[in-house]
Design a protein around this motif. Sequence first.
Motif, mmCIF file in Angstrom:
data_model
loop_
_atom_site.group_PDB
_atom_site.id
_atom_site.type_symbol
_atom_site.label_atom_id
_atom_site.label_comp_id
_atom_site.label_asym_id
_atom_site.label_seq_id
_atom_site.Cartn_x
_atom_site.Cartn_y
_atom_site.Cartn_z
ATOM 1 N N GLY A 47 1.200 -1.024 0.142
ATOM 2 C CA GLY A 47 -0.173 -0.458 -0.122
ATOM 3 C C GLY A 47 0.972 1.393 -0.153
ATOM 4 O O GLY A 47 1.971 0.821 -0.216
ATOM 5 N N GLY A 48 0.629 2.380 0.308
ATOM 6 C CA GLY A 48 0.530 3.457 0.571
ATOM 7 C C GLY A 48 0.393 4.723 -1.392
ATOM 8 O O GLY A 48 0.316 4.071 -2.289
ATOM 9 N N VAL A 49 -0.164 5.635 -0.691
ATOM 10 C CA VAL A 49 -1.144 6.507 -1.909
ATOM 11 C C VAL A 49 0.237 7.664 -1.932
ATOM 12 O O VAL A 49 1.574 8.052 -0.938
ATOM 13 C CB VAL A 49 -1.952 7.368 -2.036
ATOM 14 N N THR A 50 0.071 8.107 -2.877
ATOM 15 C CA THR A 50 1.295 9.680 -3.670
ATOM 16 C C THR A 50 0.478 10.806 -2.963
ATOM 17 O O THR A 50 0.755 12.328 -4.014
ATOM 18 C CB THR A 50 1.694 9.305 -4.316
ATOM 19 N N GLU A 51 -0.797 11.000 -2.789
ATOM 20 C CA GLU A 51 -0.868 12.116 -2.498
ATOM 21 C C GLU A 51 0.446 13.323 -1.996
ATOM 22 O O GLU A 51 0.393 14.405 -1.702
ATOM 23 C CB GLU A 51 -2.135 12.374 -1.647
ATOM 24 N N TYR A 52 0.909 12.546 -1.210
ATOM 25 C CA TYR A 52 2.526 12.895 -0.536
ATOM 26 C C TYR A 52 2.881 14.369 -1.554
ATOM 27 O O TYR A 52 3.484 16.001 -1.850
ATOM 28 C CB TYR A 52 3.681 12.389 0.273
ATOM 29 N N THR A 53 2.805 13.964 -3.144
ATOM 30 C CA THR A 53 3.160 14.773 -4.416
ATOM 31 C C THR A 53 2.611 16.037 -4.454
ATOM 32 O O THR A 53 2.676 16.416 -5.059
ATOM 33 C CB THR A 53 3.292 13.821 -5.686
ATOM 34 N N ARG A 54 1.348 16.219 -4.049
ATOM 35 C CA ARG A 54 0.860 17.341 -3.931
ATOM 36 C C ARG A 54 0.283 17.906 -2.424
ATOM 37 O O ARG A 54 0.195 19.192 -3.117
ATOM 38 C CB ARG A 54 -1.214 16.441 -4.218
ATOM 39 N N SER A 55 0.808 17.354 -1.922
ATOM 40 C CA SER A 55 0.334 17.959 -0.306
ATOM 41 C C SER A 55 1.154 17.797 0.538
ATOM 42 O O SER A 55 0.997 18.084 2.061
ATOM 43 C CB SER A 55 -1.170 18.338 0.337
ATOM 44 N N GLY A 56 2.292 17.798 0.106
ATOM 45 C CA GLY A 56 4.134 17.009 1.329
ATOM 46 C C GLY A 56 3.153 16.217 2.818
ATOM 47 O O GLY A 56 3.061 15.025 2.402
ATOM 48 N N GLY A 57 3.669 17.029 3.564
ATOM 49 C CA GLY A 57 3.743 15.421 4.887
ATOM 50 C C GLY A 57 5.625 14.568 5.082
ATOM 51 O O GLY A 57 5.758 14.850 3.361
ATOM 52 N N GLU A 58 5.149 13.580 5.579
ATOM 53 C CA GLU A 58 6.756 12.673 5.630
ATOM 54 C C GLU A 58 6.204 11.487 5.268
ATOM 55 O O GLU A 58 7.202 10.361 5.505
ATOM 56 C CB GLU A 58 7.238 13.414 6.961
ATOM 57 N N VAL A 59 5.305 10.835 4.965
ATOM 58 C CA VAL A 59 4.718 10.165 4.888
ATOM 59 C C VAL A 59 5.600 8.988 3.845
ATOM 60 O O VAL A 59 5.878 7.846 3.978
ATOM 61 C CB VAL A 59 3.547 9.690 4.637
ATOM 62 N N LYS A 60 5.505 9.484 2.074
ATOM 63 C CA LYS A 60 6.747 8.948 1.690
ATOM 64 C C LYS A 60 7.812 8.082 2.427
ATOM 65 O O LYS A 60 7.858 7.680 2.216
ATOM 66 C CB LYS A 60 6.689 9.852 0.462
ATOM 67 N N ARG A 61 8.254 8.853 3.247
ATOM 68 C CA ARG A 61 9.710 8.107 3.585
ATOM 69 C C ARG A 61 9.104 7.243 4.563
ATOM 70 O O ARG A 61 10.390 5.877 4.429
ATOM 71 C CB ARG A 61 10.316 8.742 4.380
ATOM 72 N N LEU A 62 8.141 6.901 5.475
ATOM 73 C CA LEU A 62 7.828 5.470 5.895
ATOM 74 C C LEU A 62 6.921 4.120 4.779
ATOM 75 O O LEU A 62 7.190 3.232 5.822
ATOM 76 C CB LEU A 62 6.639 6.490 6.666
#
Length: 459
Positions: free
Chosen positions: A190-205
């Motif tokens: 899983g894991g979604v790519t909304e971080y490319t729109r509104s940031g946050g640190e979850v991508k690293r996790l």
Amino acid sequence: MTPATTALAGFASRLTFAELPPGVVDRVLWHVLDNIGAGLAGSAKPWNAVVRRYAERETAPGRCVLYGTGTTGRPEWAALANATAGHGFEIDDYALPALAHPGCVVVPTALAIGEATGARGHAVLAAAAAGFETVVRFGLATTPSLTSDRGFHVTGVHGVFGAAAVACGLYGLDPDTAASAYGLAASQAGGVTEYTRSGGEVKRLHAGLAAMAGIRAVTLAGDGFTGPRTAVEGPRGLLRAFVAHARPVLLTDGLGERWDLHGLALKRYCVCAGIQAPLEAMAGLRRDGLRAADVEEIAVGVDPVTLAHVGAVGARPRDMTEAQFSARHAVAMHLVLGGSGAAEYARLEAAGFDLPEVSALAGRVRLETDAEAEAAFPRRLLARVRVRLRDGGRLERRAEAPGSPNAPMTGEQIEAKFLGLAAEVTGDRAAGAVRDAVLALADDAPVSAVLAPLREEYA
């Protein structure tokens, strides 16, 4: 035809070092070194330190070293912390045309299980090779649709199978049990790519969660817990659930005979892979004498998929994720600060992501589709940068992503990159010792020696 889940699991559980071509050994060895450097650099960042503290608090005693500290823990928890750090500063590897991020999951998993089991270099390199090949093949079968059509993050989806592949090999699972483990892994993807729109640190996790989940799936399967053995290709399986336009044949075509991991790529700059080529073009223009004060406008041409991925964030990022996924800001920062490495991003972070001269120039960066880049994607990442000067002059530069298969780094360059990243965290002596221990894995040295200098450094 053997189902994909079964074929992939059998490949990972049976693969031995003797079956690896010399070119595969060399490539895996360099990527192990590169990802440890990326992880050590990432471990110093505050968002990754949060995950490490969590892992330190929750783990039972174990032998697996956590980057950035002398602490040790159990494999799942060390892999969680180290994989998060490995993907935690946008300097880890990727693959073309697979559009995957293997090393950030595969390497921490191999090191953690290798330390826990007392494995030696050949076993670890064979398991890592299986992990790299597995992630790359999932990438070939699922991207860009996985992200472009559905919004899933490749690392969170592919990575869990890469970690499972590593764990199956090092824990010695038989092929049938390994297939069951892949079934358990599929339910944790899983894991979604909304971080490319509104940031946050979850991508690293996402990398840490994938590494942890792959180890967990194999451990449970080894203890008798079962999963569906058609979890990848079945009518309610991963491909159907996650991908609008899958190419399942690429999961297993030539598996064990043709190595698709030769599409692996390394990064020169601390940004998304899609910004590597634009920055290489900017670096060339800067070497030719271009200065920020000369610029009226910069037009950056890339392929449409890259444009969608790195074009959503504007000139004023609010955190590190947004900064490293904003082509506008990255191009401007490279010209204003003179680089796109750890030092430049540390300066941006210290300024609260507000450097007025950078933001002003970023506001004059225009993104567009480039026909040549579109035709080459995803086998190559190309970019065209056109600069309109204040005096009316015009400049243009084309570039390819440095470190990619058509523009590879040399061994000396990879070592220099590792030492530059690692020494900032560990000091020169420990960084050199880690490098030497990694390279010794090819001679079947014990994997416990790789991260031992970190324990000594923090003792």
